[in-house]
Write an enzyme that holds these catalytic residues in place. Sequence first.
Site, PDB file in Angstrom:
ATOM      1  N   GLY A   1       0.806  -1.216   0.000  1.00 20.33           N
ATOM      2  CA  GLY A   1       0.000   0.000   0.000  1.00 20.33           C
ATOM      3  C   GLY A   1       0.840   1.267   0.000  1.00 20.33           C
ATOM      4  O   GLY A   1       1.984   1.281   0.464  1.00 20.33           O
TER       5      GLY A   1
ATOM      6  N   ARG B   1      -1.984   8.357   3.911  1.00 17.03           N
ATOM      7  CA  ARG B   1      -2.440   9.090   5.100  1.00 17.03           C
ATOM      8  C   ARG B   1      -1.308   9.332   6.105  1.00 17.03           C
ATOM      9  O   ARG B   1      -1.458  10.175   7.000  1.00 17.03           O
ATOM     10  CB  ARG B   1      -3.587   8.336   5.767  1.00 17.03           C
TER      11      ARG B   1
ATOM     12  N   ASN C   1     -13.681  -8.830  10.285  1.00 22.64           N
ATOM     13  CA  ASN C   1     -12.585  -9.526   9.630  1.00 22.64           C
ATOM     14  C   ASN C   1     -11.300  -8.713   9.767  1.00 22.64           C
ATOM     15  O   ASN C   1     -11.235  -7.567   9.328  1.00 22.64           O
ATOM     16  CB  ASN C   1     -12.917  -9.732   8.148  1.00 22.64           C
TER      17      ASN C   1
ATOM     18  N   TYR D   1      30.964  14.836  31.062  1.00 18.94           N
ATOM     19  CA  TYR D   1      30.880  14.056  29.833  1.00 18.94           C
ATOM     20  C   TYR D   1      31.989  13.014  29.860  1.00 18.94           C
ATOM     21  O   TYR D   1      33.178  13.361  29.931  1.00 18.94           O
ATOM     22  CB  TYR D   1      31.034  14.941  28.597  1.00 18.94           C
TER      23      TYR D   1
ATOM     24  N   ASN E   1      36.592   8.242  41.190  1.00 21.25           N
ATOM     25  CA  ASN E   1      35.649   9.335  41.401  1.00 21.25           C
ATOM     26  C   ASN E   1      35.904  10.426  40.360  1.00 21.25           C
ATOM     27  O   ASN E   1      37.016  10.944  40.246  1.00 21.25           O
ATOM     28  CB  ASN E   1      35.794   9.931  42.802  1.00 21.25           C
TER      29      ASN E   1
ATOM     30  N   TYR F   1      37.778  14.011  20.957  1.00 21.34           N
ATOM     31  CA  TYR F   1      37.676  14.239  19.518  1.00 21.34           C
ATOM     32  C   TYR F   1      38.485  15.462  19.137  1.00 21.34           C
ATOM     33  O   TYR F   1      38.329  16.531  19.731  1.00 21.34           O
ATOM     34  CB  TYR F   1      36.196  14.441  19.162  1.00 21.34           C
TER      35      TYR F   1
ATOM     36  N   SER G   1      37.123  18.516  40.242  1.00 22.58           N
ATOM     37  CA  SER G   1      36.091  19.206  39.474  1.00 22.58           C
ATOM     38  C   SER G   1      36.678  20.081  38.370  1.00 22.58           C
ATOM     39  O   SER G   1      37.786  20.604  38.481  1.00 22.58           O
ATOM     40  CB  SER G   1      35.245  20.076  40.411  1.00 22.58           C
TER      41      SER G   1
END
Length: 452
Positions: free
Chosen positions: A13, A17, A174, A353, A364, A374, A392
């Site tokens: 088909g 739609r 059906n 990240y 840690n 990258y 940090s």
Amino acid sequence: MSTPIAAIVLAAGKGTRMKSDLHKVLHPLAGKPMLLHLIDSVAGLSPARTVVVVGAGREQVERAVAPHGIATAHQAEQLGTGHAVAQAQDALAGFAGDVLVLYGDVPLVGADTMRRMLDRLHGPDAPATVVLGFRPADPGAYGRVIVAPGSDRIDRMVEYKDATDAERAATLCNSGLMAVRSADLFALLARVGNDNAAGEYYLPDVVMLAAADGRTSAVIETDAAEVTGVNSRGELAALEDVWQRARRARAMADGATLTAPDTVWFAHDTQLGRDVTVGPNVVFGPKVTVADGATIHAFSHLEGATVGAGAEVGPYARLRPGAVLGENSKVGNFVEMKKAILGAGAKANHLSYIGDADVGAGANIGAGTITCNYDGFLKYRTTIGAGAFVGSNSALVAPVAIGDGAIVAAGSVVTRDVAADALALVRPAQVEKPGWAARFRDAMRAKKAAKA
């Protein structure tokens, strides 16, 4: 010896739609194309052959099924379901056995229902065909199945367009799905005509042709949800909701806690262990496995990830493909992982990240740490040893290795390997100028006053 099985899946088909350049049957349901949901169910029957009938957009469908070793047949003109099934005749040349006729846009039909159809085909009365029927809340324009009182024997089948008011009042509809012996199927199809309101060749007509030969056909029933078809994006969204509700119920029945079930979204292959807790608004993409006792906190997104026993994720964490969390490890809020392994008991609690990295057990990772993986052309890996501590706001420029037990001072930009148990301090020495701030404020106030 069991009877060989073949499946014919209709997918020719145009799907106008959907208003999409992607073929209708390839739109995803729970992260997998609808057609492949059905193909996987068929595979549970170990069919000798599976044929997908293609038409408009055939190249897309052919590419999708080729890796599964599935044949295709081309319906060049859309002349009805009977005509579509007939196009598979060459692909089933030499096949002798039972044939299931299925629809690519009716993706949730399960292998158990297919087996029931085939079992009924081999019942004592040996029906010529077995039709899968259902009773929707609103029968609408579905074709009707009229059965003999008190039995499953089909008296007649009629398309809604051609039905009388009395026939339209019947509630058994059906689904279009059918089981029939290969020895009967194509011989019956060759006799199907198109003298009807739509001028099409209807597959259900084989039932009445068999009856004219003195052979009965039978209907078995299933739940309407299982045979829900998709013709529009709205219908796809509604079916997605049906699938998700069932999957959530199964997850809880299998021993997982969903604190706000209606807000959790699963993929087709999500695996949750026992005593897993999933918070509100969690999304599982494909290929996620969560081991026993793990916790996925609110608003986390996981795809292609493996979460170990007792591990914690989130809230607001993102695990991308290749993320692996070891036992009792933790990824906290606003942490993203990709192609990275977090060892047992290791932690990245916030704002980090971790990409293309191996983090040892008990390490840690401080807030704001980034593995710089990258260089604009290639990706490189970062290795962080067991028990290491990364302060940090540190940047680890790959390829680089931090040894076991090493400490990276906060704010460091690390470009060379750090030895085990060493301290890496990569930032300018702190300079303090006594009284400078007060003198600066006095000077600026005077400058501002001069402009007034």
